[in-house]
Design a protein around this motif. Sequence first.
Motif, mmCIF file in Angstrom:
data_model
loop_
_atom_site.group_PDB
_atom_site.id
_atom_site.type_symbol
_atom_site.label_atom_id
_atom_site.label_comp_id
_atom_site.label_asym_id
_atom_site.label_seq_id
_atom_site.Cartn_x
_atom_site.Cartn_y
_atom_site.Cartn_z
ATOM 1 N N ARG A 142 18.951 7.566 11.862
ATOM 2 C CA ARG A 142 18.354 8.706 12.108
ATOM 3 C C ARG A 142 16.864 8.897 12.604
ATOM 4 N NH1 ARG A 142 20.972 10.339 6.355
ATOM 5 N NH2 ARG A 142 22.536 11.611 7.027
ATOM 6 N N ALA A 143 16.053 7.472 12.329
ATOM 7 C CA ALA A 143 14.947 7.434 12.874
ATOM 8 C C ALA A 143 14.932 7.297 14.467
ATOM 9 C CB ALA A 143 14.323 5.963 12.169
ATOM 10 N N GLU B 243 17.306 17.254 2.716
ATOM 11 C CA GLU B 243 17.769 15.893 3.342
ATOM 12 C C GLU B 243 18.959 15.841 3.762
ATOM 13 O OE1 GLU B 243 15.608 11.966 2.414
ATOM 14 O OE2 GLU B 243 15.980 13.036 0.272
ATOM 15 N N LYS C 143 19.410 5.678 7.738
ATOM 16 C CA LYS C 143 17.804 5.800 7.756
ATOM 17 C C LYS C 143 17.453 5.347 9.020
ATOM 18 C CE LYS C 143 16.503 5.399 2.955
ATOM 19 N NZ LYS C 143 15.899 6.627 2.695
ATOM 20 N N ARG D 274 10.756 13.793 14.530
ATOM 21 C CA ARG D 274 11.453 13.901 13.536
ATOM 22 C C ARG D 274 10.365 13.591 12.110
ATOM 23 N NH1 ARG D 274 16.317 14.040 10.969
ATOM 24 N NH2 ARG D 274 16.433 12.778 8.899
ATOM 25 N N SER D 275 9.593 12.743 12.339
ATOM 26 C CA SER D 275 8.709 12.393 11.257
ATOM 27 C C SER D 275 7.386 13.591 11.271
ATOM 28 C CB SER D 275 8.009 11.102 11.504
ATOM 29 O OG SER D 275 8.873 9.872 11.488
ATOM 30 N N GLU E 43 12.536 6.969 7.200
ATOM 31 C CA GLU E 43 13.288 7.816 6.540
ATOM 32 C C GLU E 43 12.993 7.952 5.117
ATOM 33 O OE1 GLU E 43 14.643 10.734 7.831
ATOM 34 O OE2 GLU E 43 13.829 9.935 9.855
ATOM 35 N N SER F 283 14.426 8.338 -1.379
ATOM 36 C CA SER F 283 13.302 8.877 -0.598
ATOM 37 C C SER F 283 12.269 9.295 -1.623
ATOM 38 C CB SER F 283 13.608 9.704 0.274
ATOM 39 O OG SER F 283 13.899 10.901 -0.179
#
Length: 610
Positions: free
Chosen positions: A294-295, A71, A291, A461-462, A433, A398
């Motif tokens: 970044r999403a 991460e 979070k 990203r996911s 995230e 996380s």
Amino acid sequence: MAEETKKVEETSAAAAAEMVVPEAEKPIEAAAEKPVEAAAEKAVAVAEAEKPAAEEKVDEKKIAQQVSFKEETNVVSELPESQRKALEDLKKLIQESLEKHEFASPPPPPPAPKAEEQPPKVEEAAPVAEAPKTDEASATTEVPVDAPKTKEEAPKTEDTEKTEEPHVKTEEPQKKAEEPQVKTEEPQKKAEEPQVKTEVKTEEPQKKTEEPQKKTEEAEKKTEEVKKEEEDIKETIVVEVATPAAPEAVAEEPPKEVEVEVPEASKEPEEVSIWGIPLLADERTDVILLKFLRARDFRVKDAFIMIRNTVRWRKEFEVDALLEEDLGNDYDKVVFTHGVDKHNRPVCYNVFGEFQNKELYQNTFSDAEKRKKFLRWLIQFLEKTIRTLDFSPKGINSFVLVNDLKNSPGYGKRDLYKVIDKFLEILQDNYPEFAAKQLCINVSWWYLAYNWIYLTVFTPRSKSKFVFASPSKTAETLFKYIAPEQVPVQFGGHSKFVEHEFSTADTVTEVTIKPGTKHPIEFAFSEQSELVWEVRVIGWDVSYGAEFMPAKEGGYTLNITKPKKVSPTDEPVICDSFKVTEPGKVVITVDNQSSKKKKLLYRSKVKASQ
């Protein structure tokens, strides 16, 4: 072989698009189930010829993805300059929104035009103004013959002109509301004439027909007698016509109240918390905001909209109150947390194969209320897991998700997948995230070829966090991210849900045994003691045995466990022990006579002899 594998993947992907896309994006009607099943069978048949090669190639490729996943840092000082600036800009937007009290409240509806609001108010008042007309109608109903005569005599006298006005006013009630004071006098006079006429009509109807002009003279004489009634009518008309003005005055008040409230709200910023942490409170807030950034690939406005929508959704869904709600423990075997990964992140398991139990399935999905309860249970479980995290920049913030697809219900169980799709949508929109890794295990070989279809609802990203493993590679894949002593026995590890000799603190040793070779494990002792051990071979299909060899020359070897062949259906973990009464060593032997390499897992503990 590479070209053939590529063709298989392309053909499988095309067939999979027909098979699964409707399930994920829109509800499937009952009539569409057979075509979906036919497409699935077609896809499997196309890839059947290349099954061994495709399984090996795709499986190894998927397991190799993101092996060294790490991460990004949450320490602000370690972020690139562009990301630090994005974080500061997001904080400013949130601060402005909190000061305006626009963060947790839903957006106000667009104001309706004033011109459209007035007509309905006048129409509502119209029936009230018509009340005195009912009295006139009831008075004239006794002799309907005179009605046409009054119309014929209308042009002859001034009084008859007044009698026509009520007919005009009944057709246009809105005009009365516009000029109530001016027109109230005229209806009063009008009201006099019909009442007088009725009395004359009822007493001497024959004289009226012969002498219409005398009728008006007699009416004038009797007007004085009905003045009291006229005054009552006047009061009712004035009151009833004036009442429509009240709603208009009330309608003008809300804008004035809003104007007064806005400056008061701006003095004290709104207080908003998420996952128990106030927004813009301290460094823990930075972790949460990162979070969302970044999403949305550090697009500040998009991240701001996402976090604002999340706060509004949590308020609407009453998430904080949901934490205290008792939803039972019927799903503890379906979704549970067990152990941690190699980075000390909690691991959550989703075992949807439990829904093969018909009773459990019916109790969960038979009606809308039960489906709603299961969805709320999933969100409650997720919230409780998040509340255990440490949101400090260098803390654990996380978790890892393990999705076991073994024996999971097929696509025909639409009620199950509707709830799962809804939960994934909520997870994607409001919990960014939090899943550091998503491990899908016990996946059918053909599903590996087009697993991307299930990821259509996720961002790129996911998608990069997903790893897929076939049944033969499940344990090996899990061990890349989770230590064997932390993995439950049912998934190839050594961790049990009941008390036993070992705990997660007792580490497991991993050894790879080549085909056609033996691997001995030795434990030496110089004094009396007791040895306890656990041995597991992934997939087994090997021989296992244990013996004690005394250190004394000429001593006899003692068989603890005679060599025996262990099949995959036998006990997954062999637990054994031996009390050592003299110096010597315990030797455990695993003989792999198969044509495949094997993964050997074992751990031991020495206890003082009693």
